[in-house]
Design a protein around this motif. Structure first.
Motif, PDB file in Angstrom:
ATOM      1  N   GLU A 161       0.858  -1.175   0.000  1.00 24.37           N
ATOM      2  CA  GLU A 161       0.000   0.000   0.000  1.00 24.37           C
ATOM      3  C   GLU A 161       0.899   1.230   0.000  1.00 24.37           C
ATOM      4  OE1 GLU A 161      -4.116  -1.043   2.285  1.00 24.37           O
ATOM      5  OE2 GLU A 161      -2.333  -0.821   3.554  1.00 24.37           O
ATOM      6  N   ARG A 211      -8.716   4.382  -3.928  1.00 28.22           N
ATOM      7  CA  ARG A 211      -7.719   3.321  -4.078  1.00 28.22           C
ATOM      8  C   ARG A 211      -7.529   3.040  -5.567  1.00 28.22           C
ATOM      9  NH1 ARG A 211      -6.107  -0.170   0.070  1.00 28.22           N
ATOM     10  NH2 ARG A 211      -6.869   0.475   2.124  1.00 28.22           N
ATOM     11  N   VAL A 232      -3.102   4.458  -2.334  1.00 34.01           N
ATOM     12  CA  VAL A 232      -4.187   4.967  -1.500  1.00 34.01           C
ATOM     13  C   VAL A 232      -4.044   6.486  -1.405  1.00 34.01           C
ATOM     14  CG1 VAL A 232      -5.347   4.819   0.728  1.00 34.01           C
ATOM     15  CG2 VAL A 232      -4.146   2.815  -0.198  1.00 34.01           C
TER      16      VAL A 232
END
Length: 257
Positions: A161, A211, A232
């Motif tokens: 992420e 996202r 993100v």
């Protein structure tokens, strides 16, 4: 209506329908995407009428001369030859200038935004040695078969992420721990290779929190197909609060919105 006229009308309608469909797409979500989409539309506006013109001439010639049993060479016409030569040169010049203006943009070629002495990142030994960019920076390391992101100044780490703030200039510094990888975010039009022992730069500004899927597009071994991540994008206040709250931790990304 004759068959020739029906063919011309059908081609015109199809071309206009395609153009309207393309121009009706959603607004770009990043500066990179806007630049590339804008270039595609510029080239489309030139290519579409030219393609239509050539098709019309082709259909006209096929219909008019299909039963010509005694064809003769085309009459020489210097003015016509000069016209299409100059027209072709102007079109190529337009395409070249349009492409160049996008390729040298600092979001598409981010090394252009650095001083000439800093454009090669081969001599640096760590992320800490990299030049200042003035952007919000994230350090991204690719390895078989994960992506790891760290956030300088906050000592925060995420796995698969990559968190960035919306509406701010962001630089992603990339490197690799093993083989060549390549980070590609299709929706944001961000793509940059990650090399072992080198540091490359990707730059963007994203306007829409959410996202976004990121994948590796450089074959890097048996686990290449599952080497993906999420970009993100959160509001700047959420980003700052998340960094402050999770300092010193390996943590999950905050939820956008």
């Amino acid at each position: 209506m004759g068959s020739r006229r029906r063919t011309i009308v059908a081609l015109t309608v199809a071309a206009l329908s395609s153009l309207l469909a393309l121009t009706g797409t959603a607004a770009a979500q990043s500066e990179n995407r806007e630049l590339i989409d804008g270039l595609e539309y510029q080239l489309l506006y030139v290519a579409l009428p030219l393609t239509l013109f050539v098709l019309v001439i082709l259909v006209y010639a096929a219909v008019k001369f299909h039963d010509n049993d005694d064809p003769e060479p085309t009459t020489e016409d210097p003015a016509l030859e000069i016209t299409w030569t100059v027209a072709t040169a102007l079109i190529l010049l337009f395409v070249g200038l349009s492409g160049y203006s996008v390729l040298v943009n600092p979001y598409v070629s981010p090394s252009q935004a650095l001083d000439s002495d800093n454009r090669s990142q081969e001599g640096f030994e760590s992320f800490d040695d990299l030049p200042e960019t003035g952007d919000e920076e994230v350090y991204v390391t690719g390895y078989q078969w994960e992506w790891q992101a760290s956030y300088p100044g906050a000592n925060v780490t995420t796995e698969n992420e990559i968190v960035i703030p919306a509406d701010e200039n962001v630089t992603l510094w990339l490197t690799s721990d093993d083989v060549i990888h390549s980070l590609f975010v299709s929706d944001l039009a961000v793509k940059q290779d990650a090399f072992p022992g080198r540091y490359t730069r990707a730059r963007t500004t994203v306007s829409e929190p959410g996202r976004y899927d990121a994948v590796c597009t450089e074959f890097c071994g048996a686990g290449h197909s599952r080497m993906d991540a999420d970009i993100v994008v959160v509001e700047p206040e959420t980003y700052d609060r998340w960094l402050e709250t999770n300092e010193g931790n390996v943590t999950a990304a905050p939820e956008p919105g």
